[in-house]
Design a protein around this motif. Sequence first.
Motif, PDB file in Angstrom:
ATOM      1  N   HIS A 152     -61.354-156.268  36.113  1.00  0.00           N
ATOM      2  CA  HIS A 152     -62.616-155.788  35.560  1.00  0.00           C
ATOM      3  C   HIS A 152     -62.572-156.002  34.056  1.00  0.00           C
ATOM      4  O   HIS A 152     -61.654-155.543  33.381  1.00  0.00           O
ATOM      5  N   PRO A 198     -68.794-156.593  29.005  1.00  0.00           N
ATOM      6  CA  PRO A 198     -69.530-157.540  29.848  1.00  0.00           C
ATOM      7  C   PRO A 198     -69.726-158.899  29.170  1.00  0.00           C
ATOM      8  O   PRO A 198     -69.861-158.985  27.951  1.00  0.00           O
ATOM      9  N   GLU A 237     -69.561-151.363  37.893  1.00  0.00           N
ATOM     10  CA  GLU A 237     -70.609-152.368  37.672  1.00  0.00           C
ATOM     11  C   GLU A 237     -72.000-151.742  37.741  1.00  0.00           C
ATOM     12  O   GLU A 237     -72.882-152.089  36.954  1.00  0.00           O
TER      13      GLU A 237
END
Length: 152
Positions: free
Chosen positions: A54, A58, A89
């Motif tokens: 992850h 972003p 998310e």
Amino acid sequence: WYIRKNLATWKTENKSIQLLFKPQKQSSEANTYNQSHKKNICVVCGDSQKFMRHYVVPYCYRTLFPTKYKTHTPHDIVILCPNCHLHSEQATQKRQKELETSLRQDPTTSDPHIPDRNLRNVRSVASALSKRREEIPPEKVIEYEVLIKQHF
């Protein structure tokens, strides 16, 4: 490479190279983190079965960063299980939407963008004609030209 550049010598007894210079040291903080032992567990719930990377920052924001911050540093990547990754998310997308709404300059542009697939096709055909006309069969060239003329 090191040997060809006279930066190292070959040690036959242990089949390795010995550098002829002292490597520059990285900052001790980054070096300590990069070399520390990290467990393969989800950083949220501790699950040790399935993992996903992850990226904390972003991609859509990373592209706006200066070049030196665009790399995926180890500090930016965490291990999550699929369930925690999904929740993360979803929270990220919700926050991005909130930021977009609060920072939008022109309120009349709040409608979502709907891509024109026909325009995308025309653009693709025009690009092909401009870059590779010689490689395209003559009948296709005529077809593409007609498509472009119909659009305009």
